[in-house]
Motif scaffolding. Sequence first.
Motif, PDB file in Angstrom:
ATOM      1  N   GLY A 296      -3.824   4.615   7.090  1.00 56.08           N
ATOM      2  CA  GLY A 296      -5.012   3.813   7.341  1.00 56.08           C
ATOM      3  C   GLY A 296      -5.973   3.764   6.172  1.00 56.08           C
ATOM      4  O   GLY A 296      -6.930   2.988   6.191  1.00 56.08           O
ATOM      5  N   ARG A 297      -5.763   4.604   5.172  1.00 57.18           N
ATOM      6  CA  ARG A 297      -6.650   4.643   4.013  1.00 57.18           C
ATOM      7  C   ARG A 297      -5.958   4.123   2.751  1.00 57.18           C
ATOM      8  O   ARG A 297      -6.614   3.583   1.855  1.00 57.18           O
ATOM      9  CB  ARG A 297      -7.135   6.067   3.766  1.00 57.18           C
ATOM     10  N   VAL A 298      -4.658   4.369   2.674  1.00 56.10           N
ATOM     11  CA  VAL A 298      -3.873   3.951   1.514  1.00 56.10           C
ATOM     12  C   VAL A 298      -2.738   3.064   2.012  1.00 56.10           C
ATOM     13  O   VAL A 298      -2.050   3.416   2.979  1.00 56.10           O
ATOM     14  CB  VAL A 298      -3.299   5.178   0.764  1.00 56.10           C
ATOM     15  N   SER A 299      -2.531   1.925   1.387  1.00 52.20           N
ATOM     16  CA  SER A 299      -1.463   1.026   1.818  1.00 52.20           C
ATOM     17  C   SER A 299      -0.096   1.667   1.577  1.00 52.20           C
ATOM     18  O   SER A 299       0.057   2.550   0.731  1.00 52.20           O
ATOM     19  CB  SER A 299      -1.542  -0.295   1.050  1.00 52.20           C
ATOM     20  N   HIS A 300       0.886   1.207   2.336  1.00 56.55           N
ATOM     21  CA  HIS A 300       2.245   1.719   2.171  1.00 56.55           C
ATOM     22  C   HIS A 300       2.741   1.506   0.742  1.00 56.55           C
ATOM     23  O   HIS A 300       3.373   2.395   0.153  1.00 56.55           O
ATOM     24  CB  HIS A 300       3.187   1.035   3.158  1.00 56.55           C
ATOM     25  N   ALA A 301       2.486   0.339   0.192  1.00 51.64           N
ATOM     26  CA  ALA A 301       2.966   0.043  -1.161  1.00 51.64           C
ATOM     27  C   ALA A 301       2.372   1.007  -2.192  1.00 51.64           C
ATOM     28  O   ALA A 301       3.073   1.508  -3.069  1.00 51.64           O
ATOM     29  CB  ALA A 301       2.643  -1.403  -1.528  1.00 51.64           C
ATOM     30  N   ARG A 302       1.062   1.256  -2.083  1.00 51.60           N
ATOM     31  CA  ARG A 302       0.420   2.179  -3.028  1.00 51.60           C
ATOM     32  C   ARG A 302       0.966   3.600  -2.872  1.00 51.60           C
ATOM     33  O   ARG A 302       1.180   4.300  -3.862  1.00 51.60           O
ATOM     34  CB  ARG A 302      -1.091   2.176  -2.816  1.00 51.60           C
ATOM     35  N   GLN A 303       1.182   4.028  -1.639  1.00 51.54           N
ATOM     36  CA  GLN A 303       1.717   5.376  -1.430  1.00 51.54           C
ATOM     37  C   GLN A 303       3.123   5.498  -1.973  1.00 51.54           C
ATOM     38  O   GLN A 303       3.487   6.506  -2.594  1.00 51.54           O
ATOM     39  CB  GLN A 303       1.693   5.717   0.063  1.00 51.54           C
ATOM     40  N   ILE A 304       3.944   4.470  -1.763  1.00 49.61           N
ATOM     41  CA  ILE A 304       5.308   4.493  -2.290  1.00 49.61           C
ATOM     42  C   ILE A 304       5.291   4.498  -3.813  1.00 49.61           C
ATOM     43  O   ILE A 304       6.044   5.252  -4.457  1.00 49.61           O
ATOM     44  CB  ILE A 304       6.113   3.293  -1.745  1.00 49.61           C
ATOM     45  N   THR A 340      10.225  16.837  -4.645  1.00 51.89           N
ATOM     46  CA  THR A 340      10.278  16.705  -3.191  1.00 51.89           C
ATOM     47  C   THR A 340       8.941  16.233  -2.626  1.00 51.89           C
ATOM     48  O   THR A 340       8.907  15.544  -1.606  1.00 51.89           O
ATOM     49  CB  THR A 340      10.675  18.027  -2.523  1.00 51.89           C
ATOM     50  N   PHE A 341       7.847  16.599  -3.297  1.00 55.46           N
ATOM     51  CA  PHE A 341       6.533  16.111  -2.869  1.00 55.46           C
ATOM     52  C   PHE A 341       6.486  14.591  -2.967  1.00 55.46           C
ATOM     53  O   PHE A 341       6.095  13.889  -2.029  1.00 55.46           O
ATOM     54  CB  PHE A 341       5.435  16.747  -3.721  1.00 55.46           C
ATOM     55  N   GLY A 342       6.870  14.048  -4.114  1.00 58.80           N
ATOM     56  CA  GLY A 342       6.879  12.596  -4.285  1.00 58.80           C
ATOM     57  C   GLY A 342       7.862  11.920  -3.351  1.00 58.80           C
ATOM     58  O   GLY A 342       7.562  10.864  -2.776  1.00 58.80           O
ATOM     59  N   MET A 343       9.029  12.528  -3.176  1.00 56.84           N
ATOM     60  CA  MET A 343      10.052  11.962  -2.297  1.00 56.84           C
ATOM     61  C   MET A 343       9.539  11.837  -0.865  1.00 56.84           C
ATOM     62  O   MET A 343       9.767  10.830  -0.184  1.00 56.84           O
ATOM     63  CB  MET A 343      11.295  12.851  -2.334  1.00 56.84           C
ATOM     64  N   ALA A 344       8.825  12.868  -0.395  1.00 53.85           N
ATOM     65  CA  ALA A 344       8.325  12.862   0.974  1.00 53.85           C
ATOM     66  C   ALA A 344       7.134  11.930   1.167  1.00 53.85           C
ATOM     67  O   ALA A 344       6.790  11.606   2.306  1.00 53.85           O
ATOM     68  CB  ALA A 344       7.948  14.280   1.403  1.00 53.85           C
ATOM     69  N   LEU A 345       6.504  11.502   0.091  1.00 49.53           N
ATOM     70  CA  LEU A 345       5.487  10.456   0.208  1.00 49.53           C
ATOM     71  C   LEU A 345       6.134   9.092   0.443  1.00 49.53           C
ATOM     72  O   LEU A 345       5.592   8.239   1.157  1.00 49.53           O
ATOM     73  CB  LEU A 345       4.631  10.395  -1.058  1.00 49.53           C
ATOM     74  N   VAL A 346       7.291   8.897  -0.145  1.00 50.94           N
ATOM     75  CA  VAL A 346       7.967   7.599  -0.074  1.00 50.94           C
ATOM     76  C   VAL A 346       8.672   7.397   1.275  1.00 50.94           C
ATOM     77  O   VAL A 346       8.576   6.327   1.889  1.00 50.94           O
ATOM     78  CB  VAL A 346       8.989   7.473  -1.224  1.00 50.94           C
ATOM     79  N   THR A 347       9.360   8.421   1.754  1.00 52.90           N
ATOM     80  CA  THR A 347      10.284   8.269   2.880  1.00 52.90           C
ATOM     81  C   THR A 347       9.656   7.712   4.152  1.00 52.90           C
ATOM     82  O   THR A 347      10.191   6.747   4.726  1.00 52.90           O
ATOM     83  CB  THR A 347      10.983   9.609   3.172  1.00 52.90           C
ATOM     84  N   PRO A 348       8.548   8.259   4.676  1.00 54.12           N
ATOM     85  CA  PRO A 348       8.031   7.715   5.947  1.00 54.12           C
ATOM     86  C   PRO A 348       7.587   6.270   5.850  1.00 54.12           C
ATOM     87  O   PRO A 348       7.774   5.495   6.805  1.00 54.12           O
ATOM     88  CB  PRO A 348       6.860   8.651   6.294  1.00 54.12           C
ATOM     89  N   CYS A 349       7.005   5.884   4.732  1.00 60.44           N
ATOM     90  CA  CYS A 349       6.549   4.495   4.573  1.00 60.44           C
ATOM     91  C   CYS A 349       7.727   3.532   4.528  1.00 60.44           C
ATOM     92  O   CYS A 349       7.697   2.453   5.142  1.00 60.44           O
ATOM     93  CB  CYS A 349       5.700   4.358   3.315  1.00 60.44           C
ATOM     94  N   VAL A 350       8.767   3.898   3.796  1.00 60.95           N
ATOM     95  CA  VAL A 350       9.947   3.039   3.722  1.00 60.95           C
ATOM     96  C   VAL A 350      10.623   2.951   5.089  1.00 60.95           C
ATOM     97  O   VAL A 350      11.079   1.873   5.511  1.00 60.95           O
ATOM     98  CB  VAL A 350      10.929   3.566   2.654  1.00 60.95           C
ATOM     99  N   SER A 351      10.700   4.078   5.806  1.00 57.21           N
ATOM    100  CA  SER A 351      11.321   4.075   7.135  1.00 57.21           C
ATOM    101  C   SER A 351      10.573   3.158   8.089  1.00 57.21           C
ATOM    102  O   SER A 351      11.187   2.413   8.869  1.00 57.21           O
ATOM    103  CB  SER A 351      11.356   5.498   7.702  1.00 57.21           C
ATOM    104  N   LEU A 352       9.256   3.189   8.045  1.00 57.36           N
ATOM    105  CA  LEU A 352       8.463   2.308   8.901  1.00 57.36           C
ATOM    106  C   LEU A 352       8.704   0.839   8.557  1.00 57.36           C
ATOM    107  O   LEU A 352       8.821  -0.012   9.444  1.00 57.36           O
ATOM    108  CB  LEU A 352       6.980   2.633   8.769  1.00 57.36           C
ATOM    109  N   LYS A 353       8.771   0.540   7.267  1.00 55.47           N
ATOM    110  CA  LYS A 353       9.026  -0.844   6.853  1.00 55.47           C
ATOM    111  C   LYS A 353      10.377  -1.321   7.380  1.00 55.47           C
ATOM    112  O   LYS A 353      10.515  -2.459   7.838  1.00 55.47           O
ATOM    113  CB  LYS A 353       8.986  -0.958   5.326  1.00 55.47           C
ATOM    114  N   LEU A 354      11.372  -0.449   7.329  1.00 55.15           N
ATOM    115  CA  LEU A 354      12.700  -0.831   7.797  1.00 55.15           C
ATOM    116  C   LEU A 354      12.704  -1.058   9.306  1.00 55.15           C
ATOM    117  O   LEU A 354      13.250  -2.046   9.799  1.00 55.15           O
ATOM    118  CB  LEU A 354      13.712   0.247   7.408  1.00 55.15           C
TER     119      LEU A 354
END
Length: 426
Positions: A296-304, A340-354
């Motif tokens: 709600g504070r950072v867009s999915h694209a920016r977080q990815i 792994t920190f960076g990887m775990a920032l990407v995964t939930p956002c990409v999963s939601l998009k899918l």
Amino acid sequence: MPSDPVAVVSNAETPVVSSLTDRYSSRRERLKFTWLMAALTMLGPFSIDTYLPAFPAMQAALSATEVQMQLTLTVYFIGFAVVSLFHGAISDSIGRKPVIVGALCVHAAASVGCALSSSIESLLVFRALQGCFAGAGFVVGRAVVRDIFSGVEAQRQLSRIQMLFAAAPIIAPILGGWMVAHSAWPSIFWFLSAFAVMLTVWSVLSLPESHAVENRLPLAIKPLSRTYGRIFFNKTFQTLAAIPAINFIGFFVYIAGAPAFLITHLSLTTKDFAVLFLPGITGMTIAAYCSGRFAGRVSHARQINAGFLIMGVAAVANLLVSAFLPPRVIWNIAPIAVYTFGMALVTPCVSLKLLDAFSHARGTASALLTSAHVAMMAVTTAIIVPFAQQSLLGFSIVMLVSVAVGGVIWKGHLVSHTPQDAYEVV
């Protein structure tokens, strides 16, 4: 502070979703839901990691070879990857709750079979059966989350589940080592059976049915095959499913090649595996917490994008350390934790998009996503690990290539994606 409002899916006008909106309007109820979903996802890692410390005892007791013991992992992964394809599709047809409860019951019975096995052949059969039904909670549970929640709350839920789930690979081998030290190896499988029974009771009492009857899809071979084909060959699915799977290779290569990485190259012992697992899982856990806070504070694209930047920095640092510095635990492990920190920032956002792209067949899409991920792990174990484990530099090259390929796919998705890429079941 008042509870955050629950964001629900677009079909919130249906009676099922409307009642769940009321049910999960309080923070306490949402937290209870999170714990249940996390526990369901933990069954898979527990089924893999808990019995690893018992390999020597099991090998001696069953008169098995090392290759046969490794095969108990292989047949588990095969069963997991293949049958996970059907968990989601069946849940799209008959509902989420029956699939989860039924799979837990079969897994409990398979665990009893493993405990009572007196030969390696029977153990292989029951391990395959375990694998076939261990993934239902993970696959269908992810669809349940997206059925009930959307937007900010969906991201928070997936991030919290991932944060709790990350504890499983740490707890499981420690627990298994303790059990095999104080009891015979079958006690591990009796524990897994009891865990599955506990999850069954918990699910029967607390798991909501989130998939409304009017939204269910027919369960027939021809429509099912068509649905799988249309999703799998859809460009959006292929790109979004590939990103987390390829990113994970950069970390999984260290897990699968842990004996060579820790013992051969860092001169540690079999008791020092926590040196690798704890930092890696810690990075994932912190990122999962941050992802929930970013919702709600950072867009999915920016977080990815931020996640890929962090992974890229970690991978480059890892390559330089491996190429120019002598082996040391601190600087050879630290980049893995950052990765792994960076990887775990990407995964939930990409999963939601899918899942959003395939909103009318979330169970099927989730199943395909899981199977693709597990298949990538199998390919990594068979092809990539033998190359990587030859040297520390080999491991670091795999990590760098993983983030580079994943980043290119993500950028390509941003450039080519249009609303028409989203898939709707008709």
